[in-house]
Design a protein around this motif. Structure first.
Motif, PDB file in Angstrom:
ATOM      1  N   CYS B   6       0.858  -1.191   0.000  1.00 44.12           N
ATOM      2  CA  CYS B   6       0.000   0.000   0.000  1.00 44.12           C
ATOM      3  C   CYS B   6       0.886   1.230   0.000  1.00 44.12           C
ATOM      4  N   ILE B   7       0.759   2.050  -1.020  1.00 45.26           N
ATOM      5  CA  ILE B   7       1.602   3.238  -1.085  1.00 45.26           C
ATOM      6  C   ILE B   7       0.750   4.495  -1.082  1.00 45.26           C
ATOM      7  N   SER B   8       1.188   5.468  -0.321  1.00 43.78           N
ATOM      8  CA  SER B   8       0.458   6.723  -0.290  1.00 43.78           C
ATOM      9  C   SER B   8       1.362   7.833  -0.770  1.00 43.78           C
ATOM     10  N   ASN B  36       5.211   8.278   0.323  1.00 41.70           N
ATOM     11  CA  ASN B  36       5.432   8.263   1.768  1.00 41.70           C
ATOM     12  C   ASN B  36       6.705   7.455   2.062  1.00 41.70           C
ATOM     13  N   ASP B  39       6.645   3.772   3.147  1.00 49.98           N
ATOM     14  CA  ASP B  39       6.072   2.880   2.133  1.00 49.98           C
ATOM     15  C   ASP B  39       7.150   2.547   1.101  1.00 49.98           C
ATOM     16  N   ILE B  61      -0.522  -0.659  -4.571  1.00 53.24           N
ATOM     17  CA  ILE B  61      -1.881  -0.107  -4.644  1.00 53.24           C
ATOM     18  C   ILE B  61      -1.916   1.275  -4.013  1.00 53.24           C
ATOM     19  N   VAL B  63      -4.797   4.575  -3.202  1.00 56.89           N
ATOM     20  CA  VAL B  63      -6.112   5.190  -3.312  1.00 56.89           C
ATOM     21  C   VAL B  63      -5.849   6.667  -3.553  1.00 56.89           C
ATOM     22  N   VAL B  96      -9.704   4.855   3.059  1.00 56.98           N
ATOM     23  CA  VAL B  96      -8.621   4.168   2.339  1.00 56.98           C
ATOM     24  C   VAL B  96      -8.632   2.675   2.676  1.00 56.98           C
ATOM     25  N   LEU B 114       2.432  -2.356   4.487  1.00 55.69           N
ATOM     26  CA  LEU B 114       2.159  -0.918   4.524  1.00 55.69           C
ATOM     27  C   LEU B 114       3.369  -0.247   5.172  1.00 55.69           C
ATOM     28  N   GLY B 115       3.383   1.091   5.132  1.00 53.36           N
ATOM     29  CA  GLY B 115       4.366   1.833   5.919  1.00 53.36           C
ATOM     30  C   GLY B 115       3.851   1.953   7.343  1.00 53.36           C
ATOM     31  N   GLU B 117       3.408   4.578   9.124  1.00 53.06           N
ATOM     32  CA  GLU B 117       2.420   5.662   9.171  1.00 53.06           C
ATOM     33  C   GLU B 117       2.692   6.600   8.007  1.00 53.06           C
ATOM     34  N   THR B 118       1.721   7.460   7.692  1.00 52.99           N
ATOM     35  CA  THR B 118       1.964   8.486   6.681  1.00 52.99           C
ATOM     36  C   THR B 118       2.539   9.713   7.389  1.00 52.99           C
ATOM     37  N   GLY B 123      -1.246   8.936  11.184  1.00 52.13           N
ATOM     38  CA  GLY B 123      -2.326   8.215  11.838  1.00 52.13           C
ATOM     39  C   GLY B 123      -1.942   6.826  12.306  1.00 52.13           C
ATOM     40  N   SER B 124      -1.200   6.100  11.467  1.00 47.71           N
ATOM     41  CA  SER B 124      -0.898   4.703  11.760  1.00 47.71           C
ATOM     42  C   SER B 124      -2.198   3.921  11.934  1.00 47.71           C
ATOM     43  N   GLU B 125      -3.161   4.203  11.093  1.00 51.02           N
ATOM     44  CA  GLU B 125      -4.494   3.619  11.253  1.00 51.02           C
ATOM     45  C   GLU B 125      -4.838   2.609  10.168  1.00 51.02           C
ATOM     46  N   VAL B 126      -4.386   2.858   8.934  1.00 48.30           N
ATOM     47  CA  VAL B 126      -4.867   2.080   7.795  1.00 48.30           C
ATOM     48  C   VAL B 126      -4.565   0.582   7.946  1.00 48.30           C
TER      49      VAL B 126
HETATM   50  N1  LIG Z   1      -4.169   6.694  -0.067  1.00 46.18           N
HETATM   51  C1  LIG Z   1      -3.510   5.570   0.227  1.00 46.18           C
HETATM   52  N2  LIG Z   1      -3.359   4.602  -0.715  1.00 46.18           N
HETATM   53  C2  LIG Z   1      -2.686   3.456  -0.420  1.00 46.18           C
HETATM   54  N3  LIG Z   1      -2.137   3.196   0.761  1.00 46.18           N
HETATM   55  C3  LIG Z   1      -2.257   4.114   1.734  1.00 46.18           C
HETATM   56  C4  LIG Z   1      -2.945   5.345   1.528  1.00 46.18           C
HETATM   57  N4  LIG Z   1      -2.892   6.049   2.672  1.00 46.18           N
HETATM   58  C5  LIG Z   1      -2.202   5.303   3.565  1.00 46.18           C
HETATM   59  N5  LIG Z   1      -1.803   4.137   3.003  1.00 46.18           N
HETATM   60  C6  LIG Z   1      -0.999   3.075   3.636  1.00 46.18           C
HETATM   61  O1  LIG Z   1      -1.283   3.024   5.022  1.00 46.18           O
HETATM   62  C7  LIG Z   1      -0.114   3.267   5.789  1.00 46.18           C
HETATM   63  C8  LIG Z   1      -0.468   3.938   7.081  1.00 46.18           C
HETATM   64  O2  LIG Z   1      -1.117   5.158   6.816  1.00 46.18           O
HETATM   65  P1  LIG Z   1      -1.804   6.024   7.980  1.00 46.18           P
HETATM   66  O3  LIG Z   1      -2.746   5.124   8.685  1.00 46.18           O
HETATM   67  O4  LIG Z   1      -2.464   7.142   7.269  1.00 46.18           O
HETATM   68  O5  LIG Z   1      -0.687   6.500   8.873  1.00 46.18           O
HETATM   69  C9  LIG Z   1       0.804   4.052   4.851  1.00 46.18           C
HETATM   70  O6  LIG Z   1       2.154   3.952   5.235  1.00 46.18           O
HETATM   71  C10 LIG Z   1       0.496   3.369   3.519  1.00 46.18           C
HETATM   72  O7  LIG Z   1       1.198   2.147   3.418  1.00 46.18           O
END
Ligand SMILES: Nc1ncnc2c1ncn2[C@@H]1O[C@H](COP(=O)(O)O)[C@@H](O)[C@H]1O
Ligand SMILES: Cc1cc2nc3c(=O)[nH]c(=O)nc-3n(C[C@H](O)[C@H](O)[C@H](O)COP(=O)(O)OP(=O)(O)OC[C@H]3O[C@@H](n4cnc5c(N)ncnc54)[C@H](O)[C@@H]3O)c2cc1C
Lengths: 321, 246
Positions: B6-8, B36, B39, B61, B63, B96, B114-115, B117-118, B123-126
């Motif tokens: 998953c890449i953002s 990111n 990622d 992938i 979004v 997402v 995934l990474g 967090e972004t 958030g570290s939520e996805v």
């Molecule tokens: N728009 C996006 N499309 C694909 N992967 C995402 C997207 N946003 C976040 N991710 C993945 O979710 C991880 C954690 O994101 P977050 O929860 O926003 O900190 C990121 O490091 C990405 O691997």
């Protein structure tokens, strides 16, 4: 009800758990609902003491199958507990454990999640408005959560635990525990000081130290302040210091009450991990070092003179109080 | 092995952050966007290394809108075999996660990276949400991952230490420092990326329960107070009496 998951790795309540209960108590008071805490595992010591931090009731799910904290298992158990107890707000700590389960819990409860909050929310009808730091500390965002059930995870050191109440007795919750798929083979802990993410005082040093053999003065200052040590990335990359000390965008982000930066220039990637510290002291011989712009207190001078002098002053102060 | 990464796309760390006049939206003008870092450096590179060693496919992938395709092509240049873009504004982590979840459900990936967090919304939520949508185990903040048949051995950072875990695939893993070394795409990679498949998928219905209503800049620092290097007792006094941190 506001339900707080109080983490207790190896059976010991974490400082983050006390902060979360204190936070949850304020949220419960604001909403005019009961504040309760929940612990997981068969070996939790002194869970009832969470009453002192504001939990009117403390629950425990007593099973050794929960000691490993597989997120799939804990999220299922916490979601069931939240449903059984009719909780409307669930508070977690924004820790390695909390981060693994917060999203799962939100999905299970069809709840809105805001993670890493650092201030008390406001309530507006059925909506909660809550702030968190975004863009690596360069901005603050207010989130609105509209769902009937809400999940918040609290940033470490966002508030101080307040022990104003009395201990309560622990009630055992009977919840079916699904089988986990993750097995913990080993846990290696770094001995010594408070882990960096939990530390209230951090003494950090950078390339200005010139050589790893010079770190004695940093250790002594940390010792005098009862602080945890950290470092900049090039210092960890050249193996002058262990990698777990590396703070910044690529390392860990911290939020201590006091961050003392010694011989660190203050590059934006470094600041990204430390600029949420409450008070920053910078010691650098270069008046133009960018870190001074982010600092509260600055000392322009040679660190090899300044740091030992500061250690002396701290020792004198500690001896007099 | 089928790997999903998953890449953002996020603003570069050094970007100046600003918002529109009423503080309701991020202002992208003049901002350079990047993949990111976690990622790119950790999740994607480790997936590519594993595929190169064991065989299989790496699917990247994202979004996001069509303007993200430069970032997606970079993932292909680094070594992903195919890419998927879910054509929607990624307005929340819940959104997402439900989009990626809906896509991944039918695809039977063995390992989803995934990474940690972004760097924009931190958030570290996805990852955690996605794992729940797929009912898979999730290991966050992984700093090492080795595969042995259907089992993964993963090291993970915890407060004050490291955990070594074992999990049976399929699983979801979020990657942190230590997982891999950054790869700079080479000319051949960049050329090949042009002809690799990039599929555009339409989003599914999904509701949001939480979102940003207002952005603000942090209160400006009062400015640094300089203390004479000979006067460290004075610094201690200030830290005790004024700042109240010792
Ligand atoms: N728009 C996006 N499309 C694909 N992967 C995402 C997207 N946003 C976040 N991710 C993945 O979710 C991880 C954690 O994101 P977050 O929860 O926003 O900190 C990121 O490091 C990405 O691997
Ligand atoms: C994508 C990316 C991610 C990065 N992530 C991180 C990260 O997570 N963390 C991080 O720290 N960096 C990170 N960096 C690196 C960052 O850009 C800087 O290069 C780094 O922080 C500099 O480390 P430093 O301040 O220790 O060294 P320097 O920049 O070399 O600074 C040394 C400082 O010491 C001072 N000094 C020297 N001698 C003395 C003396 N005798 N007395 C007093 N002061 C003295 C100098 O004036 C100077 O300001 C990242 C970079 C990139 C590109």
């Amino acid at each position: 009800m506001v339900l707080i998951y109080a983490e207790s790795p190896n059976g010991q309540l974490k400082k983050a758990a006390l902060e979360a209960v204190t936070y949850g108590k304020h949220v419960a008071d604001m909403l005019g609902v009961e504040c309760a805490a929940i612990t997981l595992g068969n070996n939790v010591t002194d869970a009832g003491s969470l009453g002192k931090y504001g939990a009117a009731r403390v629950f425990n799910v007593n099973s050794s199958n929960l000691n490993d904290l597989d997120s799939q298992v804990t999220a299922a158990v916490l979601a069931n507990a939240a449903k059984n107890l009719n909780a409307s707000v669930i508070v977690l700590s924004h820790t390695s454990t909390g981060k693994s389960i917060a999203g799962r819990l939100a999905v299970r409860l069809d709840a809105g999640l805001v993670s890493g909050v650092n201030a008390l929310p406001e309530s507006n009808g059925d909506t909660l408005l809550v702030k968190k730091s975004v863009f690596s500390g360069k901005a603050i965002a207010t989130y609105a959560i509209n769902s009937p059930v809400k999940v918040l995870s609290l940033m470490g050191n966002a508030l101080r635990p307040e022990a104003t109440g009395a201990p309560v007795s622990v009630e055992t919750l009977d919840i079916a525990i699904p089988a986990g798929k993750v097995r913990v083979k080993e846990t290696k802990t770094i001995d010594g000081r408070v882990p960096l993410p939990e530390a209230e005082v951090v003494v950090s040093a950078g390339r200005g130290m010139k050589d790893p053999s010079n770190w004695g003065i940093v250790e002594e200052l940390a010792e005098a302040l009862d602080a945890t040590t950290a470092c900049s990335r090039p210092v960890a990359d050249s193996n002058w210091r262990p990698h777990h000390e590396h703070v910044g965008q690529t390392g860990i982000a911290i939020r201590p009450n006091l961050y003392i930066a010694i011989g660190i220039s203050g590059a934006i990637q470094h600041l990204a991990g430390v600029n949420n510290s409450k008070v920053i002291v910078v010691i650098n011989k270069d008046t133009e070092a960018p870190f001074f712009k982010a600092a509260d207190y600055g000392v322009v001078g040679d660190l090899f003179d300044v740091v030992p002098r500061l250690t002396e002053a701290v020792r004198k102060f500690k001896a007099s109080t | 092995m089928k790997f999903l990464v998953c890449i953002s796309q996020t603003p570069d760390t050094t970007a100046k952050i600003s918002f529109n006049a009423d503080g309701t939206a991020f202002n992208p003008a003049g901002v350079q966007f990047i993949m990111n870092p976690y990622d790119e450096w950790y999740a994607l590179v480790r997936a590519c290394e594993l595929k190169e060693a064991l065989g299989g496919t790496v699917v990247a992938i994202n979004v996001g809108p069509a303007t993200n395709e430069t970032t997606i092509r970079k993932a292909l240049a680094i070594g992903a075999d195919e890419a998927v873009r879910i054509d929607a504004e990624p307005h929340s982590s819940a959104y997402v996660a439900s989009q990626i979840g809906a896509y991944a459900k039918a695809e039977n990936f063995d390992l989803i990276f995934l990474g940690k967090e972004t760097i924009d919304y931190n958030g570290s939520e996805v990852g955690s949400m996605l794992a729940e949508h797929l009912d898979l185990p999730f290991i966050s903040y992984a700093s090492k991952l080795e595969l042995n048949g259907n089992m993964a051995t993963v090291e993970r950072e915890i407060e004050g230490g490291v955990q070594v875990l074992e999990v049976e695939l399929p699983a979801v893993v979020s990657a942190a420092k230590g997982m891999a070394e950054q790869r700079i795409p080479n000319m051949r990679g960049i050329m090949m990326a042009r002809s690799k498949p990039l599929k555009v998928v339409q989003p599914v219905e999904s509701t949001d329960h939480a979102g940003v209503t207002r952005f603000e800049l942090p209160p400006a620092k009062a400015g640094v107070k300089l203390v004479d290097p000979e006067q460290m007792d004075e610094l201690v006094r200030l830290l005790h009496e004024e700042a109240k941190v010792i």
